[in-house]
Scaffold this motif. Structure first.
Motif, PDB file in Angstrom:
ATOM      1  N   HIS A  97      37.764  26.049  30.731  1.00 39.33           N
ATOM      2  CA  HIS A  97      38.992  26.058  31.543  1.00 39.33           C
ATOM      3  C   HIS A  97      39.751  24.735  31.377  1.00 39.33           C
ATOM      4  O   HIS A  97      40.969  24.718  31.274  1.00 39.33           O
ATOM      5  CB  HIS A  97      38.597  26.274  33.004  1.00 39.33           C
ATOM      6  CG  HIS A  97      39.737  26.249  33.983  1.00 39.33           C
ATOM      7  ND1 HIS A  97      40.904  26.960  33.802  1.00 39.33           N
ATOM      8  CD2 HIS A  97      39.872  25.586  35.165  1.00 39.33           C
ATOM      9  CE1 HIS A  97      41.703  26.744  34.832  1.00 39.33           C
ATOM     10  NE2 HIS A  97      41.121  25.906  35.664  1.00 39.33           N
TER      11      HIS A  97
ATOM     12  N   HIS B  61      38.200  18.402  38.411  1.00 40.68           N
ATOM     13  CA  HIS B  61      37.962  19.311  37.286  1.00 40.68           C
ATOM     14  C   HIS B  61      37.554  18.510  36.039  1.00 40.68           C
ATOM     15  O   HIS B  61      36.647  18.906  35.299  1.00 40.68           O
ATOM     16  CB  HIS B  61      39.219  20.138  36.984  1.00 40.68           C
ATOM     17  CG  HIS B  61      39.444  21.283  37.927  1.00 40.68           C
ATOM     18  ND1 HIS B  61      40.030  21.134  39.156  1.00 40.68           N
ATOM     19  CD2 HIS B  61      39.133  22.603  37.817  1.00 40.68           C
ATOM     20  CE1 HIS B  61      40.096  22.318  39.749  1.00 40.68           C
ATOM     21  NE2 HIS B  61      39.550  23.225  38.972  1.00 40.68           N
TER      22      HIS B  61
ATOM     23  N   GLU C 116      35.825  28.094  43.350  1.00 41.74           N
ATOM     24  CA  GLU C 116      36.883  27.871  44.342  1.00 41.74           C
ATOM     25  C   GLU C 116      37.211  29.171  45.068  1.00 41.74           C
ATOM     26  O   GLU C 116      36.864  30.261  44.607  1.00 41.74           O
ATOM     27  CB  GLU C 116      38.135  27.307  43.642  1.00 41.74           C
ATOM     28  CG  GLU C 116      37.913  25.876  43.149  1.00 41.74           C
ATOM     29  CD  GLU C 116      38.835  25.482  42.006  1.00 41.74           C
ATOM     30  OE1 GLU C 116      38.926  26.236  41.019  1.00 41.74           O
ATOM     31  OE2 GLU C 116      39.463  24.405  42.098  1.00 41.74           O
TER      32      GLU C 116
ATOM     33  N   ASP D 283      34.894  28.301  37.500  1.00 38.53           N
ATOM     34  CA  ASP D 283      35.433  27.552  36.359  1.00 38.53           C
ATOM     35  C   ASP D 283      34.277  27.082  35.484  1.00 38.53           C
ATOM     36  O   ASP D 283      33.358  26.410  35.966  1.00 38.53           O
ATOM     37  CB  ASP D 283      36.161  26.281  36.818  1.00 38.53           C
ATOM     38  CG  ASP D 283      37.463  26.544  37.556  1.00 38.53           C
ATOM     39  OD1 ASP D 283      38.016  27.656  37.434  1.00 38.53           O
ATOM     40  OD2 ASP D 283      37.925  25.603  38.250  1.00 38.53           O
TER      41      ASP D 283
ATOM     42  N   TYR E 162      36.744  32.547  42.269  1.00 36.60           N
ATOM     43  CA  TYR E 162      36.456  32.460  40.830  1.00 36.60           C
ATOM     44  C   TYR E 162      35.627  31.242  40.463  1.00 36.60           C
ATOM     45  O   TYR E 162      35.548  30.263  41.200  1.00 36.60           O
ATOM     46  CB  TYR E 162      37.730  32.526  40.000  1.00 36.60           C
ATOM     47  CG  TYR E 162      38.827  31.542  40.324  1.00 36.60           C
ATOM     48  CD1 TYR E 162      38.712  30.189  40.030  1.00 36.60           C
ATOM     49  CD2 TYR E 162      40.018  31.987  40.883  1.00 36.60           C
ATOM     50  CE1 TYR E 162      39.746  29.305  40.292  1.00 36.60           C
ATOM     51  CE2 TYR E 162      41.067  31.112  41.161  1.00 36.60           C
ATOM     52  CZ  TYR E 162      40.919  29.769  40.854  1.00 36.60           C
ATOM     53  OH  TYR E 162      41.938  28.894  41.117  1.00 36.60           O
TER      54      TYR E 162
END
Ligand SMILES: [Zn+2]
Length: 225
Positions: free
Chosen positions: A68, A173, A185, A64, A62
């Motif tokens: 997020h 992040h 990731e 980000d 997925y």
């Protein structure tokens, strides 16, 4: 296929019941309308399946986006398409058997500016096993700051999380998404890529109010001739 346009799939397969992230539920993938039940709506020999998926957005390989991590960050619908496609990319190989902690020292003296940086640790070998979830390779805050200061476009990793999950902070992040640098990731197959000479693609659907979503991440190798 044209050998000058070789595609390499860098995504895990998402399956019913397969957990991506420990503590988050596995997806439920089923029929909303089965082929059998659809038959009554169509003429003889014509049938369809309409699937139904229930899942958390952090499933499979997925991406980000800033939303997020940040309430006012860009969500999937707000990040421009150009940030997901045809990114000039490179792979940096730091085997998890050598270290789990990736620092700025691993990233120095490499031309990373304005590129998508993919970090191959080899952790994807543990995908769909208990080992995948704990003690994963990660970047330090210093590595994230180095990447941000180098103006990279995106950072990808084949690990369970780009951050160290042993504590409660998630500095990678925080730093990358805070600078509008996208993160991918749970990549896989990075061993099939050359160190450079390819472009990276990871396009999510255009949802409002969602910051993370599965992508079909892949590389397109450049024409070297
Ligand atoms: Zn993440």
């Amino acid at each position: 296929m044209d050998k000058n346009k070789i595609l390499i799939d860098l995504s895990h397969t998402i399956e019913n019941g397969l957990i991506t992230y420990k503590g988050l539920p596995a997806p439920i993938i089923c029929d909303y309308l089965s082929r059998e039940k659809s038959k009554k709506y169509y003429e003889e020999g014509t049938e369809f399946q309409i699937g139904k998926i229930e899942m958390v957005s952090n499933t499979g390989t997925y991406i980000d986006c800033p939303f997020h991590r940040y309430e006012n960050g860009k969500d999937l619908s707000e990040v421009d398409l150009k940030h997901f496609v045809d990114l000039d990319a490179l792979v940096i190989r730091i085997p998890h058997t050598e270290t789990k902690e990736i620092t700025e020292e691993h990233l120095k003296n490499i031309k990373i500016r304005n590129r998508a940086v993919l970090i191959q640790t080899g952790w994807d070998e543990y995908w769909n096993t208990e080992k995948y979830f704990e003690d994963n390779p990660y970047l330090t805050k210093g590595a994230a700051e180095f990447l941000r200061n180098s103006s990279v476009k995106l950072v990808g990793i084949d690990s369970h999380n780009i951050d160290d999950t042993k504590g409660k902070s998630r500095p990678v992040h925080t730093v990358l998404l805070g600078a509008d640098i996208l993160i991918v990731e749970h990549l896989c197959n990075l061993n099939l890529l050359p160190d450079k000479g390819f472009s990276f693609y990871a396009v999510p659907p255009k949802f409002k109010g969602i910051g993370t979503f599965p992508v079909r991440a892949f590389a397109k190798l450049n024409n070297n001739k």
